[in-house]
Design an enzyme around this catalytic site. Structure first.
Site, PDB file in Angstrom:
ATOM      1  N   LYS A  25       0.832  -1.222   0.000  1.00  0.00           N
ATOM      2  CA  LYS A  25       0.000   0.000   0.000  1.00  0.00           C
ATOM      3  C   LYS A  25       0.856   1.256   0.000  1.00  0.00           C
ATOM      4  O   LYS A  25       0.648   2.172  -0.787  1.00  0.00           O
ATOM      5  CB  LYS A  25      -0.925   0.010   1.227  1.00  0.00           C
ATOM      6  CG  LYS A  25      -1.613   1.358   1.442  1.00  0.00           C
ATOM      7  CD  LYS A  25      -2.446   1.421   2.706  1.00  0.00           C
ATOM      8  CE  LYS A  25      -1.684   1.695   3.954  1.00  0.00           C
ATOM      9  NZ  LYS A  25      -1.573   3.103   4.385  1.00  0.00           N
ATOM     10  N   ASN A  26       1.810   1.333   0.934  1.00  0.00           N
ATOM     11  CA  ASN A  26       2.551   2.585   1.074  1.00  0.00           C
ATOM     12  C   ASN A  26       3.513   2.821  -0.088  1.00  0.00           C
ATOM     13  O   ASN A  26       3.906   3.967  -0.347  1.00  0.00           O
ATOM     14  CB  ASN A  26       3.235   2.660   2.441  1.00  0.00           C
ATOM     15  CG  ASN A  26       2.208   2.856   3.558  1.00  0.00           C
ATOM     16  OD1 ASN A  26       1.071   3.248   3.297  1.00  0.00           O
ATOM     17  ND2 ASN A  26       2.588   2.571   4.791  1.00  0.00           N
ATOM     18  N   CYS A 119      -4.784   7.821   9.129  1.00  0.00           N
ATOM     19  CA  CYS A 119      -5.156   7.256  10.425  1.00  0.00           C
ATOM     20  C   CYS A 119      -4.923   8.244  11.551  1.00  0.00           C
ATOM     21  O   CYS A 119      -3.947   8.996  11.545  1.00  0.00           O
ATOM     22  CB  CYS A 119      -4.339   5.993  10.679  1.00  0.00           C
ATOM     23  SG  CYS A 119      -4.926   4.607   9.711  1.00  0.00           S
ATOM     24  N   ARG A 124       0.485  14.346  13.400  1.00  0.00           N
ATOM     25  CA  ARG A 124       1.244  13.941  12.214  1.00  0.00           C
ATOM     26  C   ARG A 124       1.716  15.211  11.512  1.00  0.00           C
ATOM     27  O   ARG A 124       1.140  15.645  10.506  1.00  0.00           O
ATOM     28  CB  ARG A 124       0.389  13.037  11.311  1.00  0.00           C
ATOM     29  CG  ARG A 124      -0.001  11.759  12.041  1.00  0.00           C
ATOM     30  CD  ARG A 124      -0.734  10.783  11.179  1.00  0.00           C
ATOM     31  NE  ARG A 124       0.145  10.073  10.260  1.00  0.00           N
ATOM     32  CZ  ARG A 124      -0.272   9.101   9.454  1.00  0.00           C
ATOM     33  NH1 ARG A 124      -1.524   8.741   9.461  1.00  0.00           N
ATOM     34  NH2 ARG A 124       0.569   8.500   8.633  1.00  0.00           N
ATOM     35  N   ASP A 307       3.930   0.125  12.355  1.00  0.00           N
ATOM     36  CA  ASP A 307       2.687  -0.432  11.792  1.00  0.00           C
ATOM     37  C   ASP A 307       2.423  -1.878  12.245  1.00  0.00           C
ATOM     38  O   ASP A 307       1.332  -2.401  12.029  1.00  0.00           O
ATOM     39  CB  ASP A 307       2.717  -0.382  10.256  1.00  0.00           C
ATOM     40  CG  ASP A 307       2.746   1.043   9.742  1.00  0.00           C
ATOM     41  OD1 ASP A 307       2.373   1.961  10.486  1.00  0.00           O
ATOM     42  OD2 ASP A 307       3.157   1.245   8.576  1.00  0.00           O
ATOM     43  N   ARG A 399      -8.696  -0.221   4.239  1.00  0.00           N
ATOM     44  CA  ARG A 399      -7.769   0.798   3.730  1.00  0.00           C
ATOM     45  C   ARG A 399      -6.422   0.180   3.363  1.00  0.00           C
ATOM     46  O   ARG A 399      -5.715   0.718   2.512  1.00  0.00           O
ATOM     47  CB  ARG A 399      -7.544   1.890   4.783  1.00  0.00           C
ATOM     48  CG  ARG A 399      -8.675   2.856   4.887  1.00  0.00           C
ATOM     49  CD  ARG A 399      -8.247   4.129   5.575  1.00  0.00           C
ATOM     50  NE  ARG A 399      -6.960   4.591   5.081  1.00  0.00           N
ATOM     51  CZ  ARG A 399      -6.074   5.268   5.792  1.00  0.00           C
ATOM     52  NH1 ARG A 399      -6.330   5.566   7.028  1.00  0.00           N
ATOM     53  NH2 ARG A 399      -4.940   5.646   5.262  1.00  0.00           N
TER      54      ARG A 399
HETATM   55  N1  EPU Z   1       7.330  13.835  11.635  1.00  0.00           N
HETATM   56  C1  EPU Z   1       7.535  15.146  12.001  1.00  0.00           C
HETATM   57  N2  EPU Z   1       7.481  16.115  11.037  1.00  0.00           N
HETATM   58  C2  EPU Z   1       7.207  15.832   9.740  1.00  0.00           C
HETATM   59  C3  EPU Z   1       6.994  14.491   9.359  1.00  0.00           C
HETATM   60  C4  EPU Z   1       7.056  13.507  10.340  1.00  0.00           C
HETATM   61  O1  EPU Z   1       7.769  15.433  13.179  1.00  0.00           O
HETATM   62  O2  EPU Z   1       7.164  16.758   8.936  1.00  0.00           O
HETATM   63  C5  EPU Z   1       7.416  12.749  12.638  1.00  0.00           C
HETATM   64  C6  EPU Z   1       6.043  12.100  12.885  1.00  0.00           C
HETATM   65  O3  EPU Z   1       5.344  12.770  13.892  1.00  0.00           O
HETATM   66  C7  EPU Z   1       6.439  10.713  13.294  1.00  0.00           C
HETATM   67  C8  EPU Z   1       7.703  10.431  12.499  1.00  0.00           C
HETATM   68  O4  EPU Z   1       8.192  11.704  12.088  1.00  0.00           O
HETATM   69  O5  EPU Z   1       6.799  10.713  14.669  1.00  0.00           O
HETATM   70  C9  EPU Z   1       7.515   9.535  11.287  1.00  0.00           C
HETATM   71  O6  EPU Z   1       6.488  10.010  10.462  1.00  0.00           O
HETATM   72  P1  EPU Z   1       6.496   9.752   8.897  1.00  0.00           P
HETATM   73  O7  EPU Z   1       6.478  11.071   8.216  1.00  0.00           O
HETATM   74  O8  EPU Z   1       7.598   8.804   8.561  1.00  0.00           O
HETATM   75  O9  EPU Z   1       5.118   9.037   8.691  1.00  0.00           O
HETATM   76  P2  EPU Z   1       4.105   9.214   7.484  1.00  0.00           P
HETATM   77  O10 EPU Z   1       4.835   9.479   6.238  1.00  0.00           O
HETATM   78  O11 EPU Z   1       3.012  10.122   7.890  1.00  0.00           O
HETATM   79  C10 EPU Z   1       4.187   6.700   6.794  1.00  0.00           C
HETATM   80  C11 EPU Z   1       3.178   5.631   6.517  1.00  0.00           C
HETATM   81  C12 EPU Z   1       2.561   5.184   7.840  1.00  0.00           C
HETATM   82  C13 EPU Z   1       3.663   4.665   8.746  1.00  0.00           C
HETATM   83  C14 EPU Z   1       4.744   5.742   8.926  1.00  0.00           C
HETATM   84  C15 EPU Z   1       5.945   5.259   9.711  1.00  0.00           C
HETATM   85  C16 EPU Z   1       2.408   6.173   4.314  1.00  0.00           C
HETATM   86  C17 EPU Z   1       1.308   6.682   3.447  1.00  0.00           C
HETATM   87  N3  EPU Z   1       2.166   6.152   5.614  1.00  0.00           N
HETATM   88  O12 EPU Z   1       3.483   7.764   7.422  1.00  0.00           O
HETATM   89  O13 EPU Z   1       1.675   4.141   7.528  1.00  0.00           O
HETATM   90  O14 EPU Z   1       3.133   4.332  10.000  1.00  0.00           O
HETATM   91  O15 EPU Z   1       5.211   6.180   7.627  1.00  0.00           O
HETATM   92  O16 EPU Z   1       6.536   4.170   9.108  1.00  0.00           O
HETATM   93  O17 EPU Z   1       3.452   5.772   3.822  1.00  0.00           O
HETATM   94  C18 EPU Z   1      -0.134   2.705   7.916  1.00  0.00           C
HETATM   95  O18 EPU Z   1       0.151   2.147   6.843  1.00  0.00           O
HETATM   96  O19 EPU Z   1      -0.952   2.235   8.741  1.00  0.00           O
HETATM   97  C19 EPU Z   1       0.523   3.961   8.243  1.00  0.00           C
HETATM   98  C20 EPU Z   1       0.057   4.784   9.186  1.00  0.00           C
END
Ligand code: EPU
Length: 424
Positions: A25-26, A119, A124, A307, A399
């Site tokens: 998915k991601n 989610c 975030r 995850d 999802r």
């Molecule tokens: N963070 C910041 N600032 C930012 C971005 C992130 O402080 O600008 C922090 C977040 O608060 C968090 C950490 O960095 O503590 C990691 O966040 P990340 O940006 O890596 O997460 P994301 O891109 O929002 C993706 C996946 C998530 C998965 C996370 C961590 C996608 C679409 N989503 O989220 O997937 O949990 O990486 O591996 O790729 C899921 O599939 O259930 C899901 C939530």
């Protein structure tokens, strides 16, 4: 009354047999927007049939792209795109909608995209994404809950991320490939889907090196053409099924996997006393003996993935002794614990640590999924519990898991999906 989705599980059946893992998915939700950078159609294969992929496809259609699904393959014709403002009703349904910002900037010099949903697992933030785009010269504001981004002539730059964020890494990569000159993304995310996106961009003619390491180097500004590309298998679906197999004392072979992506989980399952063996692109998991409690700390890849934190807690709730599970990535990813307690789990959450005292058994109860992976945790719990568990809000599970009910039935589980009117 609204229609609601439910997953009903009659627990206590050890999973047995073979099952194919679907595409990631991601990875898919990053690759599909990236296809809009090409000057001709792309064909994306091995896509998972999950809600997030369909929402993204609907957004592309709305923007004017040609979209054609054939089984797990999607043909995307980006040449007819004529808008840069996907609607709020679609964008709010998923996290990855903001991956459209850089690709729409590449076509129109601007983008107008509602802030992402996804989610509800705690704050975030998006500061690192905005930093990445701004460093490359885009002008971005988020007034009114919308990304308003303008960037006609982006220039490559050195971008140092404060943490290896998946979203910020993807968003900076997508902008850097059409920016003129060289970009280095330091402290980049190393997740398998980052490597997959880099490989896809490479197949379109982009120059991207170092994905999977701390620094991704991109020489931008090359013309990108359409390509045919197959998405990697979903490592979180793989992990969830491995946990379900082990937790039920089952004997399951997962096919079409990349075992290398699963090393953090495999190591933990071995520590618990589970048999795990890699066989090329297959993973054989056998439970059955008594499970030992262990400690888990979620980390960025290649550490233990956040995850899979929820599904492994369900399994640890029936393992011997006390387990400590520390959630380091998202602050509110323990909401499902309350639901597990209804099923007899003995879990306390102190700050970011779940302290799990193993119990002899879980018993069924009506429970509600609060997000996608919370839903996965309840599926694992339902499979091991005595009696019949009904999970409401099951749409969350759709999802990210393709046909989870069919896949589990194929492994012998007694699982039914249903939709009915509910006034909850
Ligand atoms: N963070 C910041 N600032 C930012 C971005 C992130 O402080 O600008 C922090 C977040 O608060 C968090 C950490 O960095 O503590 C990691 O966040 P990340 O940006 O890596 O997460 P994301 O891109 O929002 C993706 C996946 C998530 C998965 C996370 C961590 C996608 C679409 N989503 O989220 O997937 O949990 O990486 O591996 O790729 C899921 O599939 O259930 C899901 C939530």
């Amino acid at each position: 009354m609204a229609k609601k989705e439910f997953l009903t599980i009659e627990g206590g059946v050890p999973l047995r047999g073979e099952v194919k893992v679907s595409g990631g998915k991601n990875a898919a939700v990053a690759i599909i927007p990236a296809a809009l950078l090409a000057d001709s159609p792309c064909v994306i294969e091995n896509l998972p049939d999950v809600a997030d992929v369909h929402v993204l496809a609907d957004m592309l259609t709305w923007l004017g792209a040609g979209i054609e699904f054939k089984g797990d393959t999607l043909r995307i014709d980006p040449t007819t795109i004529n808008r840069f403002d996907p609607p709020y009703e679609l964008a709010r349904k998923m996290r990855a909608s903001y991956y459209l910002v850089p690709v729409l900037m590449s076509r129109f010099g601007r983008a107008h995209v509602p802030m992402p949903g996804g989610c509800d697992i705690g704050a975030r933030p998006i500061d690192q994404t905005i930093k990445g785009w701004t460093m490359l010269g885009a002008d971005v504001n988020t007034q009114g809950g919308v990304f308003n981004a303008v960037g006609e002539h982006l220039q490559g730059a050195d971008v140092h991320l404060d943490m290896p964020s998946v979203g910020a890494t993807v968003n900076t990569m997508l902008a850097a490939v059409f920016a003129e000159g060289n970009t280095n993304i330091h402290n980049a995310a190393k997740e398998p889907h980052i490597v997959d996106l880099a490989n896809f961009l490479g197949s379109m003619g982009a120059w991207v090196k170092g994905a999977g390491t701390d620094t991704i180097r991109i020489r931008g500004g090359r013309p990108l053409h359409g390509s045919t590309y197959a998405v990697i298998p979903d490592q979180i679906e793989t992990g969830t099924l491995m946990i379900a197999a082990a937790a039920t004392g089952g004997d399951v072979v997962l096919t079409d996997t990349i075992p290398f992506h699963m090393e953090a989980l495999s190591a933990k399952l071995l520590e618990m006393g589970v048999y795990v063996r890699d066989e090329d692109d297959r993973i054989h998991v056998r439970g059955g003996g008594s499970l030992r409690g262990i400690n888990v700390k979620t980390q960025y890849y290649p550490g233990f993935p956040t995850d899979l934190q929820q599904p492994i807690v369900s399994m640890l709730s029936v393992a011997g002794g006390t387990s400590f599970v520390t959630e380091n990535i998202f602050e509110a990813r323990f909401r499902y614990v309350e639901e597990l307690r209804r099923m007899g789990a003995n879990i306390r959450v102190v700050d970011r640590v779940a302290i799990v005292e193993g119990v002899d058994k879980l018993t069924s109860a009506p429970v509600a999924a609060t997000d996608l992976r919370a839903g996965a945790a309840l599926v694992v719990a339902g499979l091991i519990a005595e009696g019949t568990t009904e999970i409401s809000n099951a749409h969350f599970i759709r999802r990210g898991y393709e046909n989870i009910d069919k896949k589990l039935r194929q492994l012998g589980a007694r699982v039914e999906w249903s939709t009915r009117e509910s006034d909850d």
